[in-house]
Design a protein around this motif. Structure first.
Motif, PDB file in Angstrom:
ATOM      1  N   MET A   1      33.934  22.018  -3.323  1.00 22.29           N
ATOM      2  CA  MET A   1      33.043  23.172  -3.309  1.00 22.29           C
ATOM      3  C   MET A   1      32.124  23.087  -2.098  1.00 22.29           C
ATOM      4  SD  MET A   1      31.642  25.607  -5.644  1.00 22.29           S
ATOM      5  CE  MET A   1      30.324  26.712  -5.304  1.00 22.29           C
ATOM      6  N   SER A   2      31.909  24.186  -1.487  1.00 21.31           N
ATOM      7  CA  SER A   2      31.046  24.285  -0.318  1.00 21.31           C
ATOM      8  C   SER A   2      29.576  24.137  -0.711  1.00 21.31           C
ATOM      9  CB  SER A   2      31.276  25.653   0.343  1.00 21.31           C
ATOM     10  OG  SER A   2      30.322  25.895   1.330  1.00 21.31           O
ATOM     11  N   ALA A   3      28.835  23.377   0.107  1.00 26.02           N
ATOM     12  CA  ALA A   3      27.409  23.163  -0.198  1.00 26.02           C
ATOM     13  C   ALA A   3      26.598  24.442  -0.024  1.00 26.02           C
ATOM     14  CB  ALA A   3      26.846  22.066   0.700  1.00 26.02           C
ATOM     15  N   THR A   4      26.981  25.277   0.949  1.00 24.19           N
ATOM     16  CA  THR A   4      26.206  26.487   1.224  1.00 24.19           C
ATOM     17  C   THR A   4      26.905  27.751   0.757  1.00 24.19           C
ATOM     18  OG1 THR A   4      27.191  26.794   3.420  1.00 24.19           O
ATOM     19  CG2 THR A   4      25.172  25.440   3.277  1.00 24.19           C
ATOM     20  N   GLY A   5      28.169  27.627   0.424  1.00 29.76           N
ATOM     21  CA  GLY A   5      28.931  28.807   0.025  1.00 29.76           C
ATOM     22  C   GLY A   5      29.700  29.419   1.186  1.00 29.76           C
ATOM     23  N   VAL A   8      31.532  28.064   7.459  1.00 24.48           N
ATOM     24  CA  VAL A   8      30.959  28.049   8.800  1.00 24.48           C
ATOM     25  C   VAL A   8      29.572  27.405   8.791  1.00 24.48           C
ATOM     26  CG1 VAL A   8      29.954  30.374   8.735  1.00 24.48           C
ATOM     27  CG2 VAL A   8      30.654  29.392  10.919  1.00 24.48           C
ATOM     28  N   PHE A   9      28.781  27.651   7.742  1.00 24.66           N
ATOM     29  CA  PHE A   9      27.452  27.028   7.631  1.00 24.66           C
ATOM     30  C   PHE A   9      27.583  25.529   7.367  1.00 24.66           C
ATOM     31  CE2 PHE A   9      24.984  31.065   6.140  1.00 24.66           C
ATOM     32  CZ  PHE A   9      25.127  31.616   7.408  1.00 24.66           C
ATOM     33  N   ASP A  10      28.523  25.173   6.491  1.00 24.75           N
ATOM     34  CA  ASP A  10      28.735  23.751   6.200  1.00 24.75           C
ATOM     35  C   ASP A  10      29.147  22.997   7.457  1.00 24.75           C
ATOM     36  OD1 ASP A  10      28.139  24.144   3.528  1.00 24.75           O
ATOM     37  OD2 ASP A  10      30.239  24.385   2.946  1.00 24.75           O
ATOM     38  N   LYS A  11      30.031  23.597   8.238  1.00 26.21           N
ATOM     39  CA  LYS A  11      30.518  22.939   9.453  1.00 26.21           C
ATOM     40  C   LYS A  11      29.403  22.764  10.469  1.00 26.21           C
ATOM     41  CE  LYS A  11      33.993  23.450  13.039  1.00 26.21           C
ATOM     42  NZ  LYS A  11      34.349  22.610  13.779  1.00 26.21           N
ATOM     43  N   THR A  12      28.597  23.796  10.700  1.00 25.17           N
ATOM     44  CA  THR A  12      27.526  23.664  11.688  1.00 25.17           C
ATOM     45  C   THR A  12      26.463  22.685  11.217  1.00 25.17           C
ATOM     46  OG1 THR A  12      26.104  24.801  13.255  1.00 25.17           O
ATOM     47  CG2 THR A  12      26.065  25.627  11.001  1.00 25.17           C
ATOM     48  N   LEU A  13      26.192  22.653   9.928  1.00 26.50           N
ATOM     49  CA  LEU A  13      25.224  21.698   9.390  1.00 26.50           C
ATOM     50  C   LEU A  13      25.743  20.271   9.553  1.00 26.50           C
ATOM     51  CD1 LEU A  13      22.468  21.544   8.049  1.00 26.50           C
ATOM     52  CD2 LEU A  13      23.608  21.755   5.842  1.00 26.50           C
ATOM     53  N   GLN A  14      27.006  20.079   9.256  1.00 22.19           N
ATOM     54  CA  GLN A  14      27.614  18.750   9.403  1.00 22.19           C
ATOM     55  C   GLN A  14      27.614  18.323  10.878  1.00 22.19           C
ATOM     56  OE1 GLN A  14      31.770  18.496   8.345  1.00 22.19           O
ATOM     57  NE2 GLN A  14      31.689  16.279   8.160  1.00 22.19           N
ATOM     58  N   LEU A  61      28.157  24.690  21.683  1.00 25.17           N
ATOM     59  CA  LEU A  61      27.245  24.012  20.766  1.00 25.17           C
ATOM     60  C   LEU A  61      27.482  24.449  19.325  1.00 25.17           C
ATOM     61  CD1 LEU A  61      23.961  24.501  22.856  1.00 25.17           C
ATOM     62  CD2 LEU A  61      25.536  22.546  22.898  1.00 25.17           C
ATOM     63  N   PRO A  62      27.207  23.568  18.361  1.00 27.99           N
ATOM     64  CA  PRO A  62      27.258  24.002  16.964  1.00 27.99           C
ATOM     65  C   PRO A  62      26.309  25.188  16.771  1.00 27.99           C
ATOM     66  CG  PRO A  62      26.980  21.617  17.102  1.00 27.99           C
ATOM     67  CD  PRO A  62      26.817  22.155  18.492  1.00 27.99           C
ATOM     68  N   ILE A  63      26.650  26.097  15.886  1.00 28.64           N
ATOM     69  CA  ILE A  63      25.881  27.336  15.719  1.00 28.64           C
ATOM     70  C   ILE A  63      24.399  27.063  15.486  1.00 28.64           C
ATOM     71  CG2 ILE A  63      25.558  29.368  14.250  1.00 28.64           C
ATOM     72  CD1 ILE A  63      28.626  29.334  13.822  1.00 28.64           C
ATOM     73  N   LEU A  64      24.080  26.083  14.672  1.00 26.51           N
ATOM     74  CA  LEU A  64      22.677  25.763  14.394  1.00 26.51           C
ATOM     75  C   LEU A  64      21.962  25.289  15.657  1.00 26.51           C
ATOM     76  CD1 LEU A  64      20.605  25.644  12.113  1.00 26.51           C
ATOM     77  CD2 LEU A  64      21.388  23.326  11.612  1.00 26.51           C
ATOM     78  N   VAL A  65      22.604  24.443  16.430  1.00 30.51           N
ATOM     79  CA  VAL A  65      22.038  23.948  17.692  1.00 30.51           C
ATOM     80  C   VAL A  65      21.959  25.088  18.701  1.00 30.51           C
ATOM     81  CG1 VAL A  65      22.372  22.324  19.613  1.00 30.51           C
ATOM     82  CG2 VAL A  65      22.870  21.601  17.255  1.00 30.51           C
ATOM     83  N   ARG A  66      22.939  25.953  18.679  1.00 30.88           N
ATOM     84  CA  ARG A  66      22.952  27.106  19.594  1.00 30.88           C
ATOM     85  C   ARG A  66      21.728  27.992  19.375  1.00 30.88           C
ATOM     86  NH1 ARG A  66      28.171  30.347  18.789  1.00 30.88           N
ATOM     87  NH2 ARG A  66      28.959  28.229  19.054  1.00 30.88           N
ATOM     88  N   GLY A  67      21.333  28.146  18.122  1.00 30.62           N
ATOM     89  CA  GLY A  67      20.132  28.930  17.832  1.00 30.62           C
ATOM     90  C   GLY A  67      18.904  28.321  18.478  1.00 30.62           C
ATOM     91  N   ALA A  68      18.761  26.994  18.390  1.00 32.70           N
ATOM     92  CA  ALA A  68      17.630  26.304  19.032  1.00 32.70           C
ATOM     93  C   ALA A  68      17.740  26.402  20.549  1.00 32.70           C
ATOM     94  CB  ALA A  68      17.596  24.844  18.595  1.00 32.70           C
ATOM     95  N   TYR A  69      18.937  26.308  21.054  1.00 36.64           N
ATOM     96  CA  TYR A  69      19.192  26.370  22.503  1.00 36.64           C
ATOM     97  C   TYR A  69      18.689  27.696  23.087  1.00 36.64           C
ATOM     98  CZ  TYR A  69      22.237  26.443  26.726  1.00 36.64           C
ATOM     99  OH  TYR A  69      22.754  26.510  28.004  1.00 36.64           O
ATOM    100  N   TYR A  70      18.960  28.781  22.395  1.00 38.98           N
ATOM    101  CA  TYR A  70      18.578  30.101  22.914  1.00 38.98           C
ATOM    102  C   TYR A  70      17.158  30.524  22.539  1.00 38.98           C
ATOM    103  CZ  TYR A  70      23.235  31.034  24.662  1.00 38.98           C
ATOM    104  OH  TYR A  70      24.401  30.990  25.373  1.00 38.98           O
ATOM    105  N   ASP A  71      16.462  29.736  21.729  1.00 42.80           N
ATOM    106  CA  ASP A  71      15.099  30.061  21.336  1.00 42.80           C
ATOM    107  C   ASP A  71      14.212  30.181  22.578  1.00 42.80           C
ATOM    108  OD1 ASP A  71      13.054  30.549  19.445  1.00 42.80           O
ATOM    109  OD2 ASP A  71      12.431  28.443  19.531  1.00 42.80           O
ATOM    110  N   HIS A  72      13.556  31.317  22.735  1.00 44.69           N
ATOM    111  CA  HIS A  72      12.640  31.621  23.852  1.00 44.69           C
ATOM    112  C   HIS A  72      13.334  31.686  25.216  1.00 44.69           C
ATOM    113  CE1 HIS A  72       9.212  31.340  21.200  1.00 44.69           C
ATOM    114  NE2 HIS A  72       9.608  30.152  20.809  1.00 44.69           N
ATOM    115  N   TYR A  73      14.635  31.860  25.239  1.00 44.17           N
ATOM    116  CA  TYR A  73      15.366  31.929  26.509  1.00 44.17           C
ATOM    117  C   TYR A  73      15.094  33.258  27.203  1.00 44.17           C
ATOM    118  CZ  TYR A  73      19.356  31.676  29.749  1.00 44.17           C
ATOM    119  OH  TYR A  73      20.169  31.632  30.864  1.00 44.17           O
TER     120      TYR A  73
END
Length: 145
Positions: A1-5, A8-14, A61-73
């Motif tokens: 079972m997926s932790a987030t449902g 794609v979210f599970d993969k980026t978190l991992q 980049l993993p999607i979660l990291v990509r969000g931080a990467y583009y923050d304030h760009y």
């Protein structure tokens, strides 16, 4: 079972946790510091790169990291003219100074190693080649590590 449902979210978190674990292996066992170090170094790279190259790196980049990467760009202000290693390290230091003391050169070295390990070699060679020699010498050394 997926932790987030959503797989794609599970993969980026991992993937993000793997990257943070690798940073913590060298910077100490503090996940929050690892996250700040990762973001600070990625922002320094991003802001020093031409927008097209920054976007190509971001796509690796993993999607979660990509969000931080583009923050304030602000691509219209890129690339910043950081020519010396000291200027580049000062940019990193500014972003992490609200945390515990972190050596900016260590942060650059460690995040470069993580990028060299997880991002396509061809992509990272393009990133390294776009940097001034002094900055590239610290970052690129991690490609072989």
């Amino acid at each position: 079972m997926s932790a987030t449902g959503l797989d794609v979210f599970d993969k980026t978190l991992q993937s993000t946790n793997i990257w943070l674990d690798e940073i913590m292996d060298e910077m100490g066992p503090d996940r929050q510091i690892a996250w700040h170090v990762l973001g600070a170094v990625l922002h320094a790279f991003r802001d020093r790169l031409q927008p097209d190259l920054a976007a190509h790196l971001g796509s690796q980049l993993p999607i979660l990291v990509r969000g931080a990467y583009y923050d304030h760009y602000q691509p219209s202000k890129a690339p910043e003219k950081l020519r010396s290693l000291d200027e580049f390290l000062a940019k990193i230091k500014t972003e992490v100074e609200s945390t515990r003391p972190v050596d900016s050169k260590d942060a650059l070295r460690v995040v470069s190693k993580v990028l060299a390990h997880h991002v396509g070699e061809g992509q990272m060679l393009k990133v390294w080649e776009s940097l001034p020699r002094e900055i590239r010498s610290v970052a690129e050394a991690q490609q072989a590590a």
